[in-house]
Write a protein that holds these residues in place. Structure first.
Motif, short mmCIF file in Angstrom:
data_model
loop_
_atom_site.label_atom_id
_atom_site.label_comp_id
_atom_site.label_asym_id
_atom_site.label_seq_id
_atom_site.Cartn_x
_atom_site.Cartn_y
_atom_site.Cartn_z
N VAL A 84 0.86 -1.18 0.00
CA VAL A 84 0.00 0.00 0.00
C VAL A 84 0.89 1.23 0.00
O VAL A 84 1.69 1.43 0.92
CB VAL A 84 -0.94 0.00 1.22
CG1 VAL A 84 -1.71 1.31 1.29
CG2 VAL A 84 -1.90 -1.19 1.15
N LYS A 87 -3.14 6.01 0.92
CA LYS A 87 -4.53 5.75 1.31
C LYS A 87 -5.34 7.02 1.16
O LYS A 87 -4.88 8.10 1.53
CB LYS A 87 -4.58 5.23 2.75
CG LYS A 87 -3.89 3.89 2.94
CD LYS A 87 -3.86 3.47 4.40
CE LYS A 87 -5.25 3.46 5.00
NZ LYS A 87 -5.50 2.27 5.84
N HIS A 139 -11.20 9.04 -2.66
CA HIS A 139 -10.42 9.25 -3.88
C HIS A 139 -11.30 9.26 -5.12
O HIS A 139 -12.34 8.60 -5.18
CB HIS A 139 -9.37 8.15 -4.01
CG HIS A 139 -8.38 8.38 -5.10
ND1 HIS A 139 -7.39 9.34 -5.01
CD2 HIS A 139 -8.22 7.79 -6.32
CE1 HIS A 139 -6.66 9.31 -6.10
NE2 HIS A 139 -7.16 8.39 -6.91
N MET A 146 -9.73 3.96 -1.00
CA MET A 146 -8.68 3.55 -1.94
C MET A 146 -7.37 3.25 -1.22
O MET A 146 -6.84 4.06 -0.47
CB MET A 146 -8.46 4.67 -2.97
CG MET A 146 -7.51 4.30 -4.10
SD MET A 146 -5.76 4.66 -3.71
CE MET A 146 -5.74 6.44 -3.72
N ASN A 147 -6.85 2.03 -1.45
CA ASN A 147 -5.50 1.64 -1.07
C ASN A 147 -4.69 1.54 -2.36
O ASN A 147 -4.86 0.59 -3.13
CB ASN A 147 -5.50 0.28 -0.36
CG ASN A 147 -5.98 0.36 1.08
OD1 ASN A 147 -5.24 0.72 1.98
ND2 ASN A 147 -7.24 0.01 1.30
N ARG A 148 -3.81 2.50 -2.60
CA ARG A 148 -3.05 2.53 -3.86
C ARG A 148 -1.95 1.48 -3.85
O ARG A 148 -1.20 1.35 -2.88
CB ARG A 148 -2.44 3.91 -4.08
CG ARG A 148 -1.65 4.03 -5.39
CD ARG A 148 -0.97 5.38 -5.52
NE ARG A 148 -1.92 6.46 -5.65
CZ ARG A 148 -2.52 6.80 -6.80
NH1 ARG A 148 -2.26 6.10 -7.91
NH2 ARG A 148 -3.37 7.80 -6.83
N LEU A 149 -1.82 0.75 -4.99
CA LEU A 149 -0.78 -0.27 -5.13
C LEU A 149 0.30 0.14 -6.13
O LEU A 149 1.43 -0.34 -6.03
CB LEU A 149 -1.40 -1.60 -5.57
CG LEU A 149 -2.48 -2.16 -4.64
CD1 LEU A 149 -2.97 -3.51 -5.16
CD2 LEU A 149 -1.98 -2.29 -3.21
N ALA A 189 -5.28 -0.09 -7.74
CA ALA A 189 -5.61 0.12 -6.34
C ALA A 189 -6.70 -0.86 -5.91
O ALA A 189 -7.39 -1.46 -6.73
CB ALA A 189 -6.10 1.56 -6.12
N HIS A 221 -10.26 -0.71 -4.02
CA HIS A 221 -11.26 0.31 -3.68
C HIS A 221 -12.66 -0.26 -3.87
O HIS A 221 -12.85 -1.30 -4.51
CB HIS A 221 -11.07 1.57 -4.53
CG HIS A 221 -11.32 1.36 -6.00
ND1 HIS A 221 -12.58 1.38 -6.57
CD2 HIS A 221 -10.46 1.15 -7.03
CE1 HIS A 221 -12.49 1.19 -7.87
NE2 HIS A 221 -11.22 1.03 -8.18
N CYS A 246 -7.98 -2.19 -11.57
CA CYS A 246 -8.06 -2.14 -10.11
C CYS A 246 -8.76 -3.38 -9.56
O CYS A 246 -9.31 -4.18 -10.31
CB CYS A 246 -8.83 -0.89 -9.67
SG CYS A 246 -7.90 0.65 -9.85
#
Length: 321
Positions: A87, A90, A94, A107-110, A116, A118, A131
């Motif tokens: 992650v 956050k 978003h 949203m947990n961005r990867l 992400a 989401h 996503c």
């Protein structure tokens, strides 16, 4: 047992019967349904596994599965990449900067390129632009359990977490005083709950690449040390993610939860000795041990640590996509 209507008697079961009941429930989840049982492991490091063939997201804490959810990953032409991610950012509210300001709650961005976890629509099949879409309530619960640095494995196949206590110190020979020093350093350290607090307790990650014969030590998003890898017993490591749970005083070593994964659906088995096959230069080991904390992630990969397999200022190991 899962939110969405299914009730059962799994709480009365144990051992194999409990495991079978869990698997039965997971297979019966309908789009939008999920389980959430944090009481099974109330505290400790979290790791997330996204199973592309199953269209399921598994959440583990201290190696114990506490949740499973249905999901929707990338549709043809927009496949969700496989590999090891963390992650990176956050954002509870978003909106997409790529797809018409589309909402991406929790949203947990990867990746910085847009992949992400989401909340989103779940039709029961892969339908996103790459996503991992989740049920709204599950995405809220997951958002509260992750932190910047939480490992997320997207795979075609994976093992359930297996436990490993390394006899002595990782990447070096055993020395009695080293154990005491590292245990003292672990006391009071916890993974940061967000990026802002990382200046006080940085997220530490270690990447071991058999392709490059290199080990990198990463603090937050910055490589702080690099070492030549020494590798015993063959030239391949496989794909594994180790999450540090803490010290095991009885075994005088570090206690880890490990997940083995691959890009395809081939059967996988645990490798109890893989961590004992790797070694690094003493100066690197010293720097790593001084930065160890519960939740620290160690990634073992046969992929190269090149720009082609990494995404911006993070240590993502992308194996496809």
């Amino acid at each position: 047992m899962f939110m969405g209507g299914l009730m059962g008697t799994a709480s009365l079961l144990s051992g194999r019967a409990f495991a079978n009941e869990m698997m039965k429930e997971i297979s019966q989840l309908k789009p939008g349904e999920f389980t959430w049982h944090p009481e099974r492991a109330p505290s400790g490091p979290v790791s997330v596994v996204v199973s592309l063939p199953e269209q399921r997201v598994h959440v583990y804490r201290n190696g114990i599965r506490i949740a499973v959810s249905t999901c929707s990953t990338g549709k043809p032409g927009h496949a969700t990449p496989t590999g090891v991610f963390v992650v990176l950012q956050k954002d509870k509210n978003h909106h997409s900067s790529i797809y018409d300001d589309a909402p991406m709650p929790n949203m947990n961005r990867l990746t910085w390129s847009g992949v992400a976890l989401h909340a989103g629509n779940l039709p029961g099949y892969p339908a996103s632009h790459g996503c991992v879409r989740l049920p709204m309530k599950f995405s809220e619960l997951l958002f509260g359990a992750t932190h910047v640095g939480t490992p997320v494995i997207i795979a075609g196949a994976h093992t359930d977490p297996w436990e490993l206590t390394h006899p002595g110190m990782v990447l070096s020979g055993y020395a009695e005083q080293e154990f005491e020093q590292v245990v003292a350093g672990l006391d009071g350290k916890k993974p940061p709950s967000d990026w802002a607090s990382a200046s006080n307790t940085p997220v530490t990650s270690v990447i071991v690449s058999s392709a490059d014969k290199t080990i990198e030590l990463i603090e937050n998003d910055r490589v702080v040390a690099r070492s030549k890898l020494t590798l015993k017993g063959g030239d391949k490591l496989g794909s594994h993610v180790f999450v540090l749970n803490g010290a095991n005083s009885d075994a005088r070593g570090m206690h880890w939860s490990a997940i083995t994964h691959s890009t395809d659906a081939s059967p996988l088995t645990r490798d109890d000795v893989v961590m004992q096959r790797i070694g690094a230069e003493p100066s690197f080991v010293d720097q790593m041990q001084s930065r160890m904390h519960p939740g620290m992630t160690m990634v073992l990969t046969d992929a190269p640590l090149s720009p082609d397999s990494r995404s911006g200022k993070d240590f993502v190991i992308v194996t496809t996509g």
